[in-house]
Design an enzyme around this catalytic site. Structure first.
Site, PDB file in Angstrom:
ATOM      1  N   ASN A 133      17.132   2.522  -0.292  1.00 45.64           N
ATOM      2  CA  ASN A 133      16.548   2.309   1.038  1.00 45.64           C
ATOM      3  C   ASN A 133      15.133   2.882   1.150  1.00 45.64           C
ATOM      4  OD1 ASN A 133      19.014   1.228   1.472  1.00 45.64           O
ATOM      5  ND2 ASN A 133      19.705   2.735   2.987  1.00 45.64           N
ATOM      6  N   HIS A 193     -13.780 -29.222  25.579  1.00 45.06           N
ATOM      7  CA  HIS A 193     -12.833 -30.346  25.783  1.00 45.06           C
ATOM      8  C   HIS A 193     -13.114 -31.485  24.815  1.00 45.06           C
ATOM      9  CE1 HIS A 193     -11.927 -28.396  29.686  1.00 45.06           C
ATOM     10  NE2 HIS A 193     -13.227 -28.197  29.724  1.00 45.06           N
ATOM     11  N   SER A 220      -7.481 -42.084  -1.513  1.00 44.52           N
ATOM     12  CA  SER A 220      -6.238 -42.743  -1.126  1.00 44.52           C
ATOM     13  C   SER A 220      -5.781 -43.618  -2.281  1.00 44.52           C
ATOM     14  CB  SER A 220      -6.482 -43.591   0.118  1.00 44.52           C
ATOM     15  OG  SER A 220      -5.501 -44.592   0.223  1.00 44.52           O
ATOM     16  N   LYS A 241     -11.528 -44.489   0.934  1.00 44.72           N
ATOM     17  CA  LYS A 241     -11.178 -43.247   1.622  1.00 44.72           C
ATOM     18  C   LYS A 241     -11.582 -41.995   0.859  1.00 44.72           C
ATOM     19  CE  LYS A 241      -8.768 -42.587   4.859  1.00 44.72           C
ATOM     20  NZ  LYS A 241      -7.339 -42.761   4.988  1.00 44.72           N
ATOM     21  N   GLU A 281      -7.042 -30.065   5.803  1.00 44.56           N
ATOM     22  CA  GLU A 281      -5.756 -30.374   6.441  1.00 44.56           C
ATOM     23  C   GLU A 281      -4.680 -29.392   5.982  1.00 44.56           C
ATOM     24  OE1 GLU A 281      -5.043 -34.537   5.643  1.00 44.56           O
ATOM     25  OE2 GLU A 281      -6.985 -35.058   6.500  1.00 44.56           O
ATOM     26  N   TYR A 328      19.030   1.194   7.930  1.00 43.09           N
ATOM     27  CA  TYR A 328      18.920   0.101   6.974  1.00 43.09           C
ATOM     28  C   TYR A 328      20.110  -0.842   7.123  1.00 43.09           C
ATOM     29  CZ  TYR A 328      18.556  -2.815   2.910  1.00 43.09           C
ATOM     30  OH  TYR A 328      18.456  -3.924   2.111  1.00 43.09           O
ATOM     31  N   LYS A 384      10.961  -9.555   2.011  1.00 41.98           N
ATOM     32  CA  LYS A 384      10.070  -9.778   0.875  1.00 41.98           C
ATOM     33  C   LYS A 384       9.651 -11.229   0.695  1.00 41.98           C
ATOM     34  CE  LYS A 384      12.945  -7.088  -1.064  1.00 41.98           C
ATOM     35  NZ  LYS A 384      13.206  -6.230   0.107  1.00 41.98           N
TER      36      LYS A 384
END
Ligand code: ARG
Length: 464
Positions: A112, A158, A279, A285, A292, A319, A327
């Site tokens: 622990n 906006h 693409s 493209k 992204e 614990y 983790k």
């Protein structure tokens, strides 16, 4: 068979293999093998000093741990099914290598306090790596902001064209966000740097080990003050997950801006081929996949943050095995954020801007506020001036012309205060530079921003 387990003494029945697999964390926490050995080396020196192991046993344990490390390093460490986690694996192997002296290593220690120590050691290094990458990103921002100081573009609210700004001002806006992130990181580094070893399972360590020298041995600034808290505390993990989510959110918004700016509709920036993809169907493209993904991965990091807080919220002290979930979140968020920042550095240092396109996107309507300010400077109260400027906009619409095509007579029909000099309003440089108060988009204030951010970056001596 159960006798082989560290905790097998009181067990007579075997563990269901399904449970064994479910319980094991070795495939995840083996990543901390180095920190686990580092903690054990420091611990054996601490218990040697109070006579719990002899000098000879201490040396044997130290050289055994060294050998275990060599096996991990060279990829020859053989993980057994019974190796529940990195702590049991290392101790099992140590015993195989050096024999009975290994059994003394864990005296007064528990997994622990061990797991918490390992994670804190691991995180201390991880935060330094992230800090360096983020500082590099801020440096790239600063360099571009200096070089491209004279480039003007529309500023948006906006997502509508609002007022002209300097491209550098936009760049620097993210520099300030990251400055705050780096400052938050400094706070986190301080809190992570606390030694929890010496807390035992929960009640503390019954042997008079010197935790202060243990802390300095392991490079911790502080020692935990309460053993119950020490073994249950995962604030540092939650804080890291939030911190990374915040950085990720800033970079996600940055990415979103650039995705828009790189579209044909805007055309302000072009991403280097190195950070774009094509693409498989449409040959024309060029997609901003790098950006992204940066945007997408912010969601993944926040998912870990909210998920782990959910794990924490209901567990009783101290614990509980739920904590083992920490983790996976920590490692995944670290890997994710590191990738995000590295790609962001690459994107920003290689993208090209189209200053003409940015300039063409400015339109006289964006200076409607300037007409109001012009009238304010002639002594008209702002609210009234705003209304009069609105009337100029309406007049231009009625005449189907641009605001800048209105004549002096047109302006005077709206307000007698307008004189010849109103016709020289249509100068974007002049417009932008009126915002010279510190924090604004005028050249003097952008220059001051750069100086201040740079000075902070150079002196930002974050904790090591
Ligand atoms: N693998 C465990 C974890 O990551 C280590 C601590 C286990 N302690 C225990 N009492 N079962 O949380």
């Amino acid at each position: 068979m159960e006798k082989q387990k560290l905790w097998g003494g009181r067990f007579t029945g075997a563990t269901d293999p399904v449970m064994e697999k479910f319980n094991a964390s070795i495939q995840i926490d083996k990543r901390m093998w180095r920190e686990d050995l580092q903690g054990s080396k420091a611990y054996v020196r601490a218990i040697q000093k109070v006579g719990l192991v002899s000098e000879e046993e201490c040396q044997s344990i130290l050289s055994g741990l060294e050998k275990v490390g060599e096996e991990w390093e060279s990829g020859t460490f053989d993980i057994k099914d019974s190796d529940e986690d990195i702590h049991t694996a290392n101790e099992r192997r140590l015993k195989e290598l050096i024999g009975s002296a290994a059994s003394k290593l864990h005296t007064g220690r528990s997994r622990n306090d061990q797991v918490s120590t390992d994670m804190r050691l691991w995180m201390k290094n991880a935060l330094l790596v992230l800090k360096t990458e983020l500082q590099t990103f801020v440096t790239v921002i600063l360099n571009r902001a200096k070089q491209e100081m004279d480039v003007l573009m529309p500023g948006y609210t906006h997502l509508q064209r609002a007022q002209p700004i300097r491209w550098s001002h936009w760049l620097l806006s993210y520099g300030w966000m990251l400055k705050r992130d780096l400052e938050r990181l400094q706070g986190l580094q301080t809190r992570v740097s606390s030694l929890t070893l010496g807390s035992g399972a929960l009640a503390g360590n019954p042997f008079p080990i010197d935790r202060t020298s243990l802390a300095s041995d392991l490079g911790f600034l502080d020692i935990s003050g309460n053993s119950l808290d020490a073994v249950s505390d995962r604030d540092f993990v939650a804080e890291f997950l939030f911190w990374a989510s915040m950085v990720g959110t800033h970079l996600s918004r940055w990415a979103e801006d650039l995705i828009l700016y790189s579209s044909k509709e805007f055309g302000f920036v072009t991403l280097a081929d190195a950070y774009s993809t094509g693409s498989s169907l449409m040959p024309q493209k060029k997609n901003a996949d790098s950006l992204e993904l940066i945007r997408g991965k912010a969601g993944r990091m926040f998912g870990h943050c909210s998920g782990f807080l959910m794990t924490l919220k209901g567990i009783p002290s101290t614990y509980n095995k739920d904590l083992q979930e920490d983790k996976e979140a920590m490692f995944d968020v670290y890997d994710t954020l590191l990738g995000v920042v590295k790609v962001a550095i690459g994107v920003l240092s290689t993208l090209q801007i189209d200053a003409d396109k940015m300039r063409q996107a400015l339109s006289p309507e964006m200076l409607a506020t300037d007409i109001a300010y012009y009238l304010v400077r002639k002594g008209i109260p702002f609210r009234e001036a705003h209304g009069l400027s609105g009337m100029c906009v309406a007049l231009a619409e009625k005449k189907k012309c641009s605001l800048s095509e209105l004549t002096l007579q047109d302006f005077r029909s709206v307000s007698e205060q307008c004189t010849e000099d109103i016709l020289s309003i249509w100068d974007y440089e002049k417009s932008v530079d009126q915002y010279s108060v510190y924090g604004g988009t005028g050249k003097t204030s952008v220059t001051a921003q750069i100086e201040n951010l740079e000075a902070w970056l150079n002196q930002s001596d974050l904790l090591q």
